[in-house]
Design a protein around this motif. Structure first.
Motif, PDB file in Angstrom:
ATOM      1  N   PRO A  97       0.815  -1.217   0.000  1.00  0.00           N
ATOM      2  CA  PRO A  97       0.000   0.000   0.000  1.00  0.00           C
ATOM      3  C   PRO A  97       0.849   1.267   0.000  1.00  0.00           C
ATOM      4  O   PRO A  97       1.963   1.291   0.544  1.00  0.00           O
ATOM      5  N   VAL A  98       0.328   2.304  -0.641  1.00  0.00           N
ATOM      6  CA  VAL A  98       1.002   3.601  -0.581  1.00  0.00           C
ATOM      7  C   VAL A  98       0.711   4.245   0.773  1.00  0.00           C
ATOM      8  O   VAL A  98      -0.324   3.990   1.382  1.00  0.00           O
ATOM      9  N   LYS A  99       1.619   5.100   1.213  1.00  0.00           N
ATOM     10  CA  LYS A  99       1.495   5.704   2.535  1.00  0.00           C
ATOM     11  C   LYS A  99       1.907   7.172   2.475  1.00  0.00           C
ATOM     12  O   LYS A  99       2.473   7.638   1.484  1.00  0.00           O
ATOM     13  N   GLY A 100       1.636   7.881   3.554  1.00  0.00           N
ATOM     14  CA  GLY A 100       2.141   9.237   3.747  1.00  0.00           C
ATOM     15  C   GLY A 100       1.746  10.203   2.656  1.00  0.00           C
ATOM     16  O   GLY A 100       0.605  10.234   2.196  1.00  0.00           O
ATOM     17  N   GLU A 101       2.705  10.990   2.222  1.00  0.00           N
ATOM     18  CA  GLU A 101       2.440  12.022   1.215  1.00  0.00           C
ATOM     19  C   GLU A 101       2.014  11.417  -0.114  1.00  0.00           C
ATOM     20  O   GLU A 101       1.176  11.999  -0.832  1.00  0.00           O
ATOM     21  N   VAL A 102       2.572  10.273  -0.450  1.00  0.00           N
ATOM     22  CA  VAL A 102       2.197   9.617  -1.701  1.00  0.00           C
ATOM     23  C   VAL A 102       0.717   9.243  -1.659  1.00  0.00           C
ATOM     24  O   VAL A 102      -0.034   9.465  -2.623  1.00  0.00           O
ATOM     25  N   TYR A 103       0.274   8.703  -0.523  1.00  0.00           N
ATOM     26  CA  TYR A 103      -1.138   8.367  -0.371  1.00  0.00           C
ATOM     27  C   TYR A 103      -2.011   9.619  -0.519  1.00  0.00           C
ATOM     28  O   TYR A 103      -3.035   9.593  -1.225  1.00  0.00           O
ATOM     29  N   GLY A 104      -1.605  10.705   0.090  1.00  0.00           N
ATOM     30  CA  GLY A 104      -2.364  11.949  -0.001  1.00  0.00           C
ATOM     31  C   GLY A 104      -2.506  12.437  -1.436  1.00  0.00           C
ATOM     32  O   GLY A 104      -3.586  12.872  -1.858  1.00  0.00           O
ATOM     33  N   GLU A 105      -1.440  12.356  -2.206  1.00  0.00           N
ATOM     34  CA  GLU A 105      -1.487  12.792  -3.600  1.00  0.00           C
ATOM     35  C   GLU A 105      -2.343  11.857  -4.454  1.00  0.00           C
ATOM     36  O   GLU A 105      -3.041  12.300  -5.372  1.00  0.00           O
ATOM     37  N   ARG A 106      -2.287  10.583  -4.128  1.00  0.00           N
ATOM     38  CA  ARG A 106      -3.108   9.618  -4.865  1.00  0.00           C
ATOM     39  C   ARG A 106      -4.603   9.832  -4.574  1.00  0.00           C
ATOM     40  O   ARG A 106      -5.434   9.765  -5.477  1.00  0.00           O
ATOM     41  N   ALA A 260      -8.764   2.185   2.208  1.00  0.00           N
ATOM     42  CA  ALA A 260      -8.134   0.880   2.424  1.00  0.00           C
ATOM     43  C   ALA A 260      -7.047   0.648   1.385  1.00  0.00           C
ATOM     44  O   ALA A 260      -7.098  -0.326   0.620  1.00  0.00           O
ATOM     45  N   PRO A 261      -6.055   1.514   1.309  1.00  0.00           N
ATOM     46  CA  PRO A 261      -5.024   1.358   0.267  1.00  0.00           C
ATOM     47  C   PRO A 261      -4.325   0.003   0.347  1.00  0.00           C
ATOM     48  O   PRO A 261      -3.801  -0.370   1.398  1.00  0.00           O
ATOM     49  N   GLY A 262      -4.348  -0.726  -0.765  1.00  0.00           N
ATOM     50  CA  GLY A 262      -3.690  -2.025  -0.818  1.00  0.00           C
ATOM     51  C   GLY A 262      -4.409  -3.133  -0.082  1.00  0.00           C
ATOM     52  O   GLY A 262      -4.002  -4.292  -0.158  1.00  0.00           O
ATOM     53  N   ASP A 263      -5.475  -2.822   0.659  1.00  0.00           N
ATOM     54  CA  ASP A 263      -6.184  -3.803   1.477  1.00  0.00           C
ATOM     55  C   ASP A 263      -7.507  -4.155   0.784  1.00  0.00           C
ATOM     56  O   ASP A 263      -8.573  -3.643   1.128  1.00  0.00           O
ATOM     57  N   ILE A 264      -7.425  -5.038  -0.183  1.00  0.00           N
ATOM     58  CA  ILE A 264      -8.574  -5.345  -1.041  1.00  0.00           C
ATOM     59  C   ILE A 264      -9.721  -5.932  -0.236  1.00  0.00           C
ATOM     60  O   ILE A 264     -10.883  -5.567  -0.427  1.00  0.00           O
ATOM     61  N   ARG A 265      -9.430  -6.845   0.673  1.00  0.00           N
ATOM     62  CA  ARG A 265     -10.486  -7.523   1.426  1.00  0.00           C
ATOM     63  C   ARG A 265     -11.273  -6.544   2.287  1.00  0.00           C
ATOM     64  O   ARG A 265     -12.502  -6.590   2.330  1.00  0.00           O
ATOM     65  N   THR A 266     -10.567  -5.642   2.968  1.00  0.00           N
ATOM     66  CA  THR A 266     -11.255  -4.675   3.822  1.00  0.00           C
ATOM     67  C   THR A 266     -12.117  -3.731   2.984  1.00  0.00           C
ATOM     68  O   THR A 266     -13.259  -3.422   3.354  1.00  0.00           O
ATOM     69  N   ALA A 267     -11.586  -3.275   1.865  1.00  0.00           N
ATOM     70  CA  ALA A 267     -12.366  -2.418   0.976  1.00  0.00           C
ATOM     71  C   ALA A 267     -13.622  -3.147   0.507  1.00  0.00           C
ATOM     72  O   ALA A 267     -14.727  -2.581   0.488  1.00  0.00           O
ATOM     73  N   ALA A 268     -13.472  -4.420   0.148  1.00  0.00           N
ATOM     74  CA  ALA A 268     -14.600  -5.202  -0.340  1.00  0.00           C
ATOM     75  C   ALA A 268     -15.629  -5.448   0.753  1.00  0.00           C
ATOM     76  O   ALA A 268     -16.837  -5.447   0.493  1.00  0.00           O
ATOM     77  N   TRP A 269     -15.191  -5.663   1.982  1.00  0.00           N
ATOM     78  CA  TRP A 269     -16.109  -5.905   3.094  1.00  0.00           C
ATOM     79  C   TRP A 269     -16.993  -4.686   3.345  1.00  0.00           C
ATOM     80  O   TRP A 269     -18.215  -4.811   3.490  1.00  0.00           O
ATOM     81  N   GLY A 292     -12.453  -2.913  -4.728  1.00  0.00           N
ATOM     82  CA  GLY A 292     -11.227  -3.705  -4.840  1.00  0.00           C
ATOM     83  C   GLY A 292     -10.249  -3.111  -5.833  1.00  0.00           C
ATOM     84  O   GLY A 292      -9.034  -3.076  -5.597  1.00  0.00           O
ATOM     85  N   CYS A 293     -10.767  -2.627  -6.966  1.00  0.00           N
ATOM     86  CA  CYS A 293      -9.898  -1.989  -7.970  1.00  0.00           C
ATOM     87  C   CYS A 293      -9.221  -0.746  -7.397  1.00  0.00           C
ATOM     88  O   CYS A 293      -8.024  -0.505  -7.635  1.00  0.00           O
ATOM     89  N   ILE A 294      -9.973   0.052  -6.659  1.00  0.00           N
ATOM     90  CA  ILE A 294      -9.400   1.276  -6.093  1.00  0.00           C
ATOM     91  C   ILE A 294      -8.361   0.939  -5.037  1.00  0.00           C
ATOM     92  O   ILE A 294      -7.275   1.551  -4.993  1.00  0.00           O
ATOM     93  N   ALA A 295      -8.654  -0.043  -4.180  1.00  0.00           N
ATOM     94  CA  ALA A 295      -7.654  -0.472  -3.191  1.00  0.00           C
ATOM     95  C   ALA A 295      -6.399  -0.963  -3.905  1.00  0.00           C
ATOM     96  O   ALA A 295      -5.272  -0.688  -3.473  1.00  0.00           O
ATOM     97  N   GLY A 296      -6.575  -1.674  -5.007  1.00  0.00           N
ATOM     98  CA  GLY A 296      -5.431  -2.133  -5.782  1.00  0.00           C
ATOM     99  C   GLY A 296      -4.678  -0.997  -6.436  1.00  0.00           C
ATOM    100  O   GLY A 296      -3.445  -1.023  -6.537  1.00  0.00           O
ATOM    101  N   ALA A 297      -5.414   0.015  -6.883  1.00  0.00           N
ATOM    102  CA  ALA A 297      -4.769   1.176  -7.506  1.00  0.00           C
ATOM    103  C   ALA A 297      -3.935   1.960  -6.497  1.00  0.00           C
ATOM    104  O   ALA A 297      -2.932   2.584  -6.870  1.00  0.00           O
ATOM    105  N   LEU A 298      -4.340   1.920  -5.236  1.00  0.00           N
ATOM    106  CA  LEU A 298      -3.613   2.646  -4.186  1.00  0.00           C
ATOM    107  C   LEU A 298      -2.491   1.787  -3.611  1.00  0.00           C
ATOM    108  O   LEU A 298      -2.342   1.638  -2.396  1.00  0.00           O
ATOM    109  N   SER A 299      -1.693   1.241  -4.502  1.00  0.00           N
ATOM    110  CA  SER A 299      -0.549   0.422  -4.114  1.00  0.00           C
ATOM    111  C   SER A 299       0.673   0.899  -4.888  1.00  0.00           C
ATOM    112  O   SER A 299       0.586   1.716  -5.798  1.00  0.00           O
ATOM    113  N   GLU A 300       1.812   0.383  -4.513  1.00  0.00           N
ATOM    114  CA  GLU A 300       3.050   0.733  -5.203  1.00  0.00           C
ATOM    115  C   GLU A 300       3.053   0.139  -6.614  1.00  0.00           C
ATOM    116  O   GLU A 300       2.686  -1.020  -6.817  1.00  0.00           O
ATOM    117  N   ASN A 301       3.444   0.956  -7.578  1.00  0.00           N
ATOM    118  CA  ASN A 301       3.596   0.526  -8.968  1.00  0.00           C
ATOM    119  C   ASN A 301       2.363  -0.199  -9.525  1.00  0.00           C
ATOM    120  O   ASN A 301       2.454  -1.338 -10.012  1.00  0.00           O
TER     121      ASN A 301
END
Length: 446
Positions: A97-106, A260-269, A292-301
């Motif tokens: 998952p992306v974090k910090g400033e990168v998460y904010g920009e995303r 829920a960046p990178g956390d597909i299951r939590t986003a889906a729940w 799930g797609c958005i949680a996946g998009a909020l990940s590295e690369n």
């Protein structure tokens, strides 16, 4: 009166829905519908006089059939329980998952990207198919589409929706009230008031406390009606609700992916809890897929492949939605031809209502594949494909914005909005887009 529609409309829509779900309709009453295919939107003509009693009786026969089993030869398996849904899905990709400033920009990219794309598609939400959208835009000297939609197409003599004039080229100074944007704000209000352990009951009462009845559509409006009349929440998705697999789910679950960046299951729940208030099967899956797609998009690369696999990992592999996603993916992989695949989508699912999940998600998937994480190419592709133009553009704008961040979105797409949303959500009203971003990040930080 069964909510906002006539018994005739309910019968026609229910018959189509039950056929799609795989029920045995050999004992269903056959009535002359005059070839009507009514859309799940206001404006449909109600049957007058004694005829309504005939349609009501026919509808109640369908309700009895609905209590029975599916056809033995039905090839799909589409459970409604969360754990069983995940059990029947593909494996989840491993994400960082992306974090910090990168998460904010995303997140800023996701929210601004979603809202700008909704505004782009809003004037053409008129039931147009791909051919009609192109004719309109060519007649307005706006083809290929690379800017907001002109209010009038001189070549066709057609005006875009008059109520959407504030979303047309040269006339935009904010994001005007829109149900797609309302849903994101409603989820924000609910998360802030009830926390992330909210229940489906919270979803319903959040709606009736915050938005007028006529700002809901399809399954949401019928669920609103049944909440006000006191129907038990567990009966709402299937009571006089032939739109239980409509697009409502996939346009209201973005927030659950955002936090829920990178956390597909939590986003889906969380998407599941939201959608199961008013939807079943592929209606629910649509919301889970987008979250799930958005949680996946909020990940590295992130890549399109990783994003789509994130969505597929939270819906049953033998569902009609998973089949549609994979078909579109295969068609595009084999041809790389947007127009060809778009034609295949209409050929395969044109029998579905304008606001159904599967046909619109097919356009979402095609636009993501064709856009290749280019924001402008993706959102304009979604609009040019036709069907539910503002919903589909908003969804892909949100997903791509989450993947690439605000710096990859040309300011000309969001500058005309003047950082302003005018909503019909009582606890929000008018709000800046930047404030929405701030509040989303605050929830995620908690």
């Amino acid at each position: 009166m069964p909510g906002y529609v006539s018994w005739k409309q309910l019968y026609i829509e229910e018959l189509l829905q039950m056929k799609e779900e795989g029920y045995d309709l050999s004992k269903a009453p056959v009535l002359d519908t005059d070839g009507e295919q009514l859309l799940p939107f206001p404006g449909c003509e109600a049957v007058k006089g004694d005829d309504e009693a005939v349609w009501e009786e026919a509808y109640h026969i369908l309700e009895e059939i609905l209590k029975g089993p599916l056809r033995a030869d039905y090839p799909y398996y589409e459970p409604n329980g969360f754990e069983e849904i995940l059990t029947e899905a593909e494996a989840m990709p491993v994400l960082e998952p992306v974090k910090g400033e990168v998460y904010g920009e995303r997140i800023k990219g996701a929210v601004y990207g979603r809202i700008a794309a909704v505004v782009l598609g809003k004037p053409l939400e008129m039931g147009f198919n791909q051919k009609q959208v192109r004719e309109y835009l060519e007649g307005a000297n706006a083809w290929p589409l690379d800017d907001f939609v002109p209010a009038y197409s001189e070549g066709t003599g057609i005006e875009a929706r008059k109520d959407c004039f504030p979303s047309t080229k040269g006339n935009i100074n904010c994001a005007q009230p829109d149900d797609d944007i309302n849903y994101t704000l409603l989820a924000l209000v609910m998360a802030e008031k009830h926390g992330l352990d909210f229940t489906p009951e919270h979803v319903g009462y959040n709606w009736i406390n915050n938005i007028p009845y006529y700002w809901c559509w399809c399954a949401s409006r019928q669920a609103y009606y049944h909440t006000v009349t006191g129907l038990p929440v567990e009966l709402i998705p299937t009571t006089q609700n032939p739109w239980r697999e409509c697009i409502d789910g996939q346009i209201r679950t973005d927030l659950w992916g955002y936090i829920a960046p990178g956390d597909i299951r939590t986003a889906a729940w969380r998407a599941y809890k939201d959608c199961s208030f008013s939807l079943v099967k592929n209606g629910i899956y649509g919301g889970m897929f987008v979250a799930g797609c958005i949680a996946g998009a909020l990940s590295e690369n992130p890549t399109i492949e990783k994003i789509l696999q994130s969505g597929l990992s939270v819906i049953p592999v033998k569902s009609r939605l998973a089949e549609a996603v994979k078909k579109v993916w295969l068609w595009y992989k084999e041809t790389g031809d947007f127009d060809f695949v778009c034609g295949k989508i209409y050929e395969t699912w044109d029998h579905l209502p304008f606001a159904a999940t599967i046909n619109n998600m097919a356009i979402v998937v095609l636009s993501l594949l064709h856009g290749k994480l280019d924001y402008e190419k993706t959102i304009t592709s979604a609009v040019c494909a036709g069907m539910d133009t503002d919903c589909n553009a908003g969804t892909v704008g949100s997903i791509v914005g989450a993947a690439v961040g605000i710096d990859a979105i040309a300011p000309r797409w969001y500058t005309p909005l003047n950082d302003t949303i005018k909503s019909t959500v009582a606890d929000i009203g008018q709000i800046s887009i930047s404030e929405v971003v701030k509040r989303i990040i605050s929830i995620a930080d908690q």
